[in-house]
Design a protein around this motif. Structure first.
Motif, PDB file in Angstrom:
ATOM      1  N   TYR A  51      -3.715   7.157   7.764  1.00 56.20           N
ATOM      2  CA  TYR A  51      -4.570   6.280   6.910  1.00 56.20           C
ATOM      3  C   TYR A  51      -5.791   6.792   6.343  1.00 56.20           C
ATOM      4  CZ  TYR A  51      -6.721   2.024   5.696  1.00 56.20           C
ATOM      5  OH  TYR A  51      -7.605   0.828   5.026  1.00 56.20           O
ATOM      6  N   ARG A 109       1.282  -2.257   7.401  1.00 58.48           N
ATOM      7  CA  ARG A 109       0.731  -1.362   6.711  1.00 58.48           C
ATOM      8  C   ARG A 109       1.487  -0.175   6.128  1.00 58.48           C
ATOM      9  NH1 ARG A 109      -4.691   1.413   9.381  1.00 58.48           N
ATOM     10  NH2 ARG A 109      -5.846  -0.472   8.243  1.00 58.48           N
ATOM     11  N   LEU A 131       1.207   0.813   1.890  1.00 57.92           N
ATOM     12  CA  LEU A 131       0.866   2.253   1.593  1.00 57.92           C
ATOM     13  C   LEU A 131       2.112   2.894   0.770  1.00 57.92           C
ATOM     14  CD1 LEU A 131      -0.629   3.735   4.881  1.00 57.92           C
ATOM     15  CD2 LEU A 131      -1.737   2.981   2.830  1.00 57.92           C
ATOM     16  N   TYR A 189       2.001   8.528   9.117  1.00 60.25           N
ATOM     17  CA  TYR A 189       2.801   7.796   7.851  1.00 60.25           C
ATOM     18  C   TYR A 189       3.517   8.974   7.183  1.00 60.25           C
ATOM     19  CZ  TYR A 189       0.065   3.828   8.822  1.00 60.25           C
ATOM     20  OH  TYR A 189      -0.544   2.651   9.355  1.00 60.25           O
TER      21      TYR A 189
END
Length: 476
Positions: A36, A74, A78, A22
């Motif tokens: 994650y 997700r 996040l 990410y």
């Protein structure tokens, strides 16, 4: 600071296994890549330290491999989590959060910890070389520069490090003030461009603090160099007679007198931003924005090519926000799509008390929108300190202790003690809103001739009802 996670990447670890990374961006620029599991580890640390009641919601673990749609979901979760942590007055300024970001930044750029020499520029183009570690944070580098210059410890808090981009026309663009969650060496190195510099500049707005700085020889030289530079680049307006007086003082080496005369000139102590677009007084107007003296100053070119000038006092702003959006880069053939390359479009909007009973949103579209927001917040910080009878040294200490809240983009920020509470914004998009004091001062919007001389300002206004009586700055 604007935190976002605009995209993900599928990467391989040292064992050859693939995972989703990410990409955390700050102000539209990649700061770090994290997994994650790393963010989950940070979340668990925060819960252990601060308790479940303080920690924002975190996206749960999944047993099975995520589908592309679930990965994107997700990513959004996040992003909201990172924004919520950053805007929290305790969590966002915690060493736990900042050290996580610094470590992730260093790992992402794959820069080992070692001693290096970093060049820090002064306002006049001179540079100071300091020996630091690549893992040294912003405060460490600032202290190293101060030590190299023999700037007293009590004056270090009057200055900050700024990331500046040099332009081909000889001008410069102030990109941002370096933050506590980044490593200056890694930040400047990761840009891979000689156009960027780290510049030392004063970080306060109230000219009364100049006296403290000028009492020290090194502080005086730094302030003098910045003042001369701002005059030379046209940030401070000077007419022929004032130029003659300044030149005479410069030849005599009268630095304090030079600065005191400069303090009386228009736009002394302001930061000038690159030309951008505003919707005030009409949509699509080209504008040059300057920040200083507890205001945003507009030099607007109307569609009929008429020039206008206006000043918006920070004490008369009800709230402000910074929003961002992804804009596809046109290549002449491709249609905008998820696979197209995108630029980040940033907007600063503030709600302003135009008259006793009328509030109006004013929007600025500029890559420097977040820098403008930071300037507004730091002006509010100083007004709060002045109101409480404190000093800039106490303000710096409060910042380090997390007393002041930040104007994080697209996040709702709890107001500092002097400011009134947050209300719902009429804009449905994700945003941050900072609510300001209801003790407000008047705005004066004046016409300006093309000469840009301070003596050429006429009494013409954008609209007839913008000049009015209000509660003055002295009431703060």
């Amino acid at each position: 600071m604007h935190f976002s996670i605009p995209e993900t990447e599928v990467r391989s670890d040292e064992n050859g296994s693939t995972y989703v990374a990410y990409n955390i961006h700050v102000n539209g620029v990649l700061h770090c890549r994290v997994r994650y599991s790393q963010l989950l580890g940070l979340h668990e640390q925060i819960k252990k330290e601060y308790g479940n009641n303080v920690v924002p919601a975190f996206p749960p673990k999944k047993i099975f491999t995520l589908t592309p749609a679930e990965v994107d979901q997700r990513r959004e979760q996040l992003e909201k989590y990172m924004q919520a942590v950053r805007q929290d007055p305790i969590l966002g300024s915690s060493e736990m959060f900042n050290s996580f970001l610094r470590k992730a930044q260093q790992e992402t750029q794959q820069i080992p910890t070692e001693e290096v020499q970093l060049e820090i520029y002064l306002s006049n183009g001179q540079k100071v070389k300091v020996n630091i570690l690549t893992s040294d944070q912003t405060e460490d580098v600032l202290e190293a520069v101060a030590s190299k210059l023999d700037l007293p410890d009590e004056l270090v808090g009057y200055f900050s490090l700024f990331l500046v981009q040099e332009r081909e026309d000889g001008g410069c663009t102030y990109v941002r003030k370096l933050q506590e969650f980044e490593l200056p060496y890694v930040s400047i190195t990761s840009l891979h461009s000689p156009d960027y510099r780290i510049v030392l500049r004063k970080s306060y707005w109230d000219t009364a603090y100049d006296t403290d700085v000028m009492d020290d020889r090194v502080g005086l030289n730094l302030l003098y160099a910045q003042t001369v530079s701002d005059i030379e680049r046209g940030w401070i307006l000077v007419n022929k007679e004032q130029h003659r007086q300044l030149k005479s003082l410069q030849e005599k080496g009268s630095k304090k007198e030079f600065i005191r005369l400069a303090q009386t000139l228009k736009y002394y102590g302001y930061i000038k931003f690159d030309p951008c677009i505003t919707d005030f007084p009409e949509k699509g107007c080209h504008v040059i924005v300057s920040a200083g003296n507890n205001e945003l100053n507009f030099h607007v070119k109307l569609p009929n090519d008429q020039m206008k000038e206006g000043s918006f006092k920070v004490t008369r702003m009800r709230c402000w926000r910074v929003t961002s959006s992804q804009v596809p880069v046109a290549n002449g053939t491709a249609n905008p799509s998820s696979s197209s390359k995108c630029d980040v479009k940033l907007e600063l909007a503030f709600e302003y008390l135009m008259s006793k009973d009328r509030l109006q949103w004013v929007t600025i579209t500029s890559p420097q929108a977040i820098m403008m927001s930071i300037c507004l917040q730091s002006m509010v910080d100083e007004l709060m300190v002045k109101k409480s009878g404190g000093s800039i040294k106490k303000m710096q200490k409060k910042r380090l202790n997390g007393t002041f809240q930040r104007s994080d983009s697209q996040q709702t920020v709890k107001s500092p003690p002097l400011l009134v509470g947050i209300e719902d914004s009429p804009d449905p998009s994700r945003e941050q809103v900072v609510k300001l004091s209801t003790k407000l001062s008047s705005v004066s919007l004046r016409g300006l001739s093309s000469s840009n001389s301070a003596s050429d300002i006429s009494g013409n206004e954008f609209h007839g009802n913008y000049a009015f009586e209000g509660i003055g700055d002295d009431d703060l």
